[in-house]
Design an enzyme around this catalytic site. Structure first.
Site, PDB file in Angstrom:
ATOM      1  N   CYS A 114      -4.270 -16.415  15.331  1.00 48.08           N
ATOM      2  CA  CYS A 114      -5.310 -15.392  15.554  1.00 48.08           C
ATOM      3  C   CYS A 114      -6.707 -15.999  15.623  1.00 48.08           C
ATOM      4  CB  CYS A 114      -5.269 -14.348  14.452  1.00 48.08           C
ATOM      5  SG  CYS A 114      -3.660 -13.570  14.336  1.00 48.08           S
ATOM      6  N   HIS A 277     -11.501 -10.184  15.561  1.00 48.34           N
ATOM      7  CA  HIS A 277     -10.117 -10.328  16.017  1.00 48.34           C
ATOM      8  C   HIS A 277      -9.420  -9.006  15.703  1.00 48.34           C
ATOM      9  CE1 HIS A 277      -5.962 -11.193  16.206  1.00 48.34           C
ATOM     10  NE2 HIS A 277      -5.801 -11.201  14.901  1.00 48.34           N
ATOM     11  N   ASN A 307      -2.270  -6.095  18.465  1.00 48.42           N
ATOM     12  CA  ASN A 307      -2.839  -7.390  18.105  1.00 48.42           C
ATOM     13  C   ASN A 307      -2.353  -8.420  19.131  1.00 48.42           C
ATOM     14  OD1 ASN A 307      -3.287  -9.941  16.984  1.00 48.42           O
ATOM     15  ND2 ASN A 307      -2.785  -9.304  14.899  1.00 48.42           N
TER      16      ASN A 307
HETATM   17  O1  UT7 Z   1      -3.771 -11.185  12.851  1.00 44.91           O
HETATM   18  C1  UT7 Z   1      -3.275 -11.282  11.577  1.00 44.91           C
HETATM   19  C2  UT7 Z   1      -1.995 -10.584  11.662  1.00 44.91           C
HETATM   20  N1  UT7 Z   1      -1.588  -9.707  10.654  1.00 44.91           N
HETATM   21  C3  UT7 Z   1      -2.353  -8.874   9.961  1.00 44.91           C
HETATM   22  O2  UT7 Z   1      -3.531  -8.802   9.977  1.00 44.91           O
HETATM   23  C4  UT7 Z   1      -1.568  -7.931   9.117  1.00 44.91           C
HETATM   24  C5  UT7 Z   1      -2.260  -7.536   7.867  1.00 44.91           C
HETATM   25  N2  UT7 Z   1      -1.440  -6.548   7.159  1.00 44.91           N
HETATM   26  C6  UT7 Z   1      -1.294  -5.311   7.618  1.00 44.91           C
HETATM   27  O3  UT7 Z   1      -1.866  -4.945   8.628  1.00 44.91           O
HETATM   28  C7  UT7 Z   1      -0.440  -4.364   6.802  1.00 44.91           C
HETATM   29  O4  UT7 Z   1       0.029  -5.034   5.668  1.00 44.91           O
HETATM   30  C8  UT7 Z   1       0.753  -3.792   7.607  1.00 44.91           C
HETATM   31  C9  UT7 Z   1       0.250  -2.815   8.652  1.00 44.91           C
HETATM   32  C10 UT7 Z   1       1.555  -4.903   8.273  1.00 44.91           C
HETATM   33  C11 UT7 Z   1       1.699  -3.042   6.680  1.00 44.91           C
HETATM   34  O5  UT7 Z   1       0.999  -2.035   5.998  1.00 44.91           O
HETATM   35  P1  UT7 Z   1       1.110  -1.930   4.416  1.00 44.91           P
HETATM   36  O6  UT7 Z   1       0.376  -0.725   4.033  1.00 44.91           O
HETATM   37  O7  UT7 Z   1       0.681  -3.232   3.823  1.00 44.91           O
HETATM   38  O8  UT7 Z   1       2.651  -1.685   4.213  1.00 44.91           O
HETATM   39  P2  UT7 Z   1       3.747  -2.529   3.394  1.00 44.91           P
HETATM   40  O9  UT7 Z   1       4.110  -3.768   4.116  1.00 44.91           O
HETATM   41  O10 UT7 Z   1       3.303  -2.631   1.968  1.00 44.91           O
HETATM   42  O11 UT7 Z   1       4.970  -1.542   3.472  1.00 44.91           O
HETATM   43  C12 UT7 Z   1       4.916  -0.203   2.942  1.00 44.91           C
HETATM   44  C13 UT7 Z   1       6.176   0.538   3.348  1.00 44.91           C
HETATM   45  C14 UT7 Z   1       7.443  -0.247   3.055  1.00 44.91           C
HETATM   46  O12 UT7 Z   1       8.440   0.679   2.678  1.00 44.91           O
HETATM   47  P3  UT7 Z   1       8.800   0.910   1.127  1.00 44.91           P
HETATM   48  O13 UT7 Z   1       9.217  -0.444   0.611  1.00 44.91           O
HETATM   49  O14 UT7 Z   1       7.525   1.408   0.495  1.00 44.91           O
HETATM   50  O15 UT7 Z   1       9.889   1.921   1.190  1.00 44.91           O
HETATM   51  C15 UT7 Z   1       7.818  -0.831   4.385  1.00 44.91           C
HETATM   52  O16 UT7 Z   1       9.196  -1.100   4.528  1.00 44.91           O
HETATM   53  O17 UT7 Z   1       6.174   0.765   4.758  1.00 44.91           O
HETATM   54  C16 UT7 Z   1       7.403   0.285   5.310  1.00 44.91           C
HETATM   55  N3  UT7 Z   1       7.150  -0.156   6.685  1.00 44.91           N
HETATM   56  C17 UT7 Z   1       7.231   0.681   7.742  1.00 44.91           C
HETATM   57  N4  UT7 Z   1       7.531   1.979   7.828  1.00 44.91           N
HETATM   58  C18 UT7 Z   1       7.504   2.519   9.075  1.00 44.91           C
HETATM   59  C19 UT7 Z   1       6.791  -1.392   7.119  1.00 44.91           C
HETATM   60  N5  UT7 Z   1       6.628  -1.383   8.447  1.00 44.91           N
HETATM   61  C20 UT7 Z   1       6.897  -0.116   8.868  1.00 44.91           C
HETATM   62  C21 UT7 Z   1       6.900   0.523  10.108  1.00 44.91           C
HETATM   63  N6  UT7 Z   1       7.199   1.835  10.169  1.00 44.91           N
HETATM   64  N7  UT7 Z   1       6.585  -0.133  11.249  1.00 44.91           N
END
Ligand code: UT7
Length: 350
Positions: A114, A277, A307
């Site tokens: 990134c 970014h 992204n």
């Molecule tokens: O360029 C750099 C690249 N990456 C980033 O900048 C990413 C930075 N991080 C993020 O943007 C966020 O962490 C995410 C958008 C990836 C995820 O959001 P979050 O609020 O941190 O969610 P999480 O990973 O803590 O997951 C929360 C819940 C989980 O379910 P449980 O365990 O609470 O039942 C995940 O399994 O959301 C679930 N989950 C989804 N649900 C529906 C994860 N991905 C998805 C999805 N749809 N696509």
């Protein structure tokens, strides 16, 4: 020593738009979750067998070259940033060079994910300032859709990423106090596996142990680039510890922006346009708030493209310019954070 400037910029995104609803056909996800957590509404996917990171980079480069008022023959160096290259090796730099008929000049491939465009911009800036090159073609391009996991297992990564390319021509400028004023590059490999595409690779499990990142463990991965175990256990996808990336990003973005401001003696109030970014709309909004910037001083387009990693900054900068939001004399701030972890910033007097 002259400053360097972005003399021309262009971008290309594939035609095919893929909505959150489209992804719901493949995995357990939903539009509300994706919009709420990331701001993304849709992303573009390239045409398989026809498009690649290189071909998208070529399309963006043609526009950048034309806008810089030069021809392909004038380009004297290529820098190509991508994490989704056409081949494991050689890099996309030489493929783009071949496609554009620029044989003979140097082509550097960089792997800073990134932060790739900012790393590339900093390299180009140093080469131009030193007098080594006069027309550097810097490309950031990604064909993410070819390597994502479309099952529910990969949903936290897959919903975020999209395809596209951006390109810029970097030239010297005689105008005093204009062009690229400063660039700042950082990395911390402690977190390398927190956002990574580990397999296939030549690591043979060396760095993983049983850390539980889902990449497989030391004993099973073997010393080969690709093993049957990887195929059988579906270990050939990117993984991300989203919350860890988020936490670091919201700390490092402001930090590296402040570093650029302090170096140049400017303040947050002096920024006319901030191009982050496009990692996650929530991250960008957090940073915007931290900088106290009004909505008209930040450019977000992750809603449309997701992204696009190394391509996201040049695409956003190009769109902001085309919309008339970056004008002559404006102070433009670029900043990125991503896999590595790597992060960086640049201040440009347009
Ligand atoms: O360029 C750099 C690249 N990456 C980033 O900048 C990413 C930075 N991080 C993020 O943007 C966020 O962490 C995410 C958008 C990836 C995820 O959001 P979050 O609020 O941190 O969610 P999480 O990973 O803590 O997951 C929360 C819940 C989980 O379910 P449980 O365990 O609470 O039942 C995940 O399994 O959301 C679930 N989950 C989804 N649900 C529906 C994860 N991905 C998805 C999805 N749809 N696509």
């Amino acid at each position: 020593m002259p400053n360097s400037k972005i003399a021309g910029i262009g971008f290309y995104v594939p035609e095919k738009a893929v909505s959150n609803f489209d992804l719901m056909e493949h995995m357990d996800t939903n539009d509300e979750w994706i919009r709420e957590r990331t701001g993304i509404v849709e992303r573009r996917y390239g045409v398989k067998h026809e498009e690649t990171s290189t071909t998208m980079g070529v399309e963006a480069a043609k526009i950048a070259i034309q806008r810089a008022g030069i021809t392909n023959e004038d380009v004297d160096f290529i820098i190509f940033a991508t994490l989704s290259p056409d081949y494991y090796f050689p890099g996309c730099g030489v493929l783009l060079q071949r496609e554009m008929g620029m044989q003979g000049i140097g082509a550097l491939d960089i792997r800073n994910q990134c932060s790739g465009f900012i790393y590339g911009l900093s390299i180009a800036d140093q080469f131009v300032k030193s007098g080594m090159y006069k027309n550097i073609l810097l490309v950031g391009a990604e064909f993410h859709s070819a390597g994502l996991d479309y099952t529910t297992r990969g949903r936290n990564v897959t919903v975020i990423f999209g395809d596209g390319a951006g390109a810029a021509v970097i030239q010297p400028t005689e105008e005093k106090d204009k062009g690229i004023l400063t660039t700042h590059l950082h990395a911390d490999g402690t977190y390398a596996e927190q956002l990574a595409y580990i397999n296939p690779g030549c690591h043979g499990g060396k760095w993983l142990g049983k850390k539980g990142f889902g990449y497989g463990d030391e004993e099973q991965l073997g010393g080969m680039f690709i093993t049957q175990h990887m195929v059988d256990n579906e270990l050939l996808f990117p993984n991300m510890n989203g919350p860890a990336v988020f936490k670091f990003a919201v700390t490092k973005f402001p930090e590296v922006i402040n570093e650029a401001l302090e170096t140049t003696g400017y303040t947050k109030e002096d920024i006319d346009m901030f191009i982050p970014h496009q990692a996650n709309l929530r991250i960008s909004q957090f940073v915007q708030k931290k900088l106290g910037l009004p909505d008209e001083k930040i450019w977000n387009n992750i809603q449309k493209y997701g992204n696009t990693t190394a391509a996201s900054i040049p695409i956003a900068l190009c769109e902001a310019l085309e919309a008339g939001k970056v004008k002559d004399g404006d102070l433009v701030c670029l900043a990125a954070f991503g896999s590595g972890f790597t992060w960086g910033s640049a201040l440009i007097r347009w």
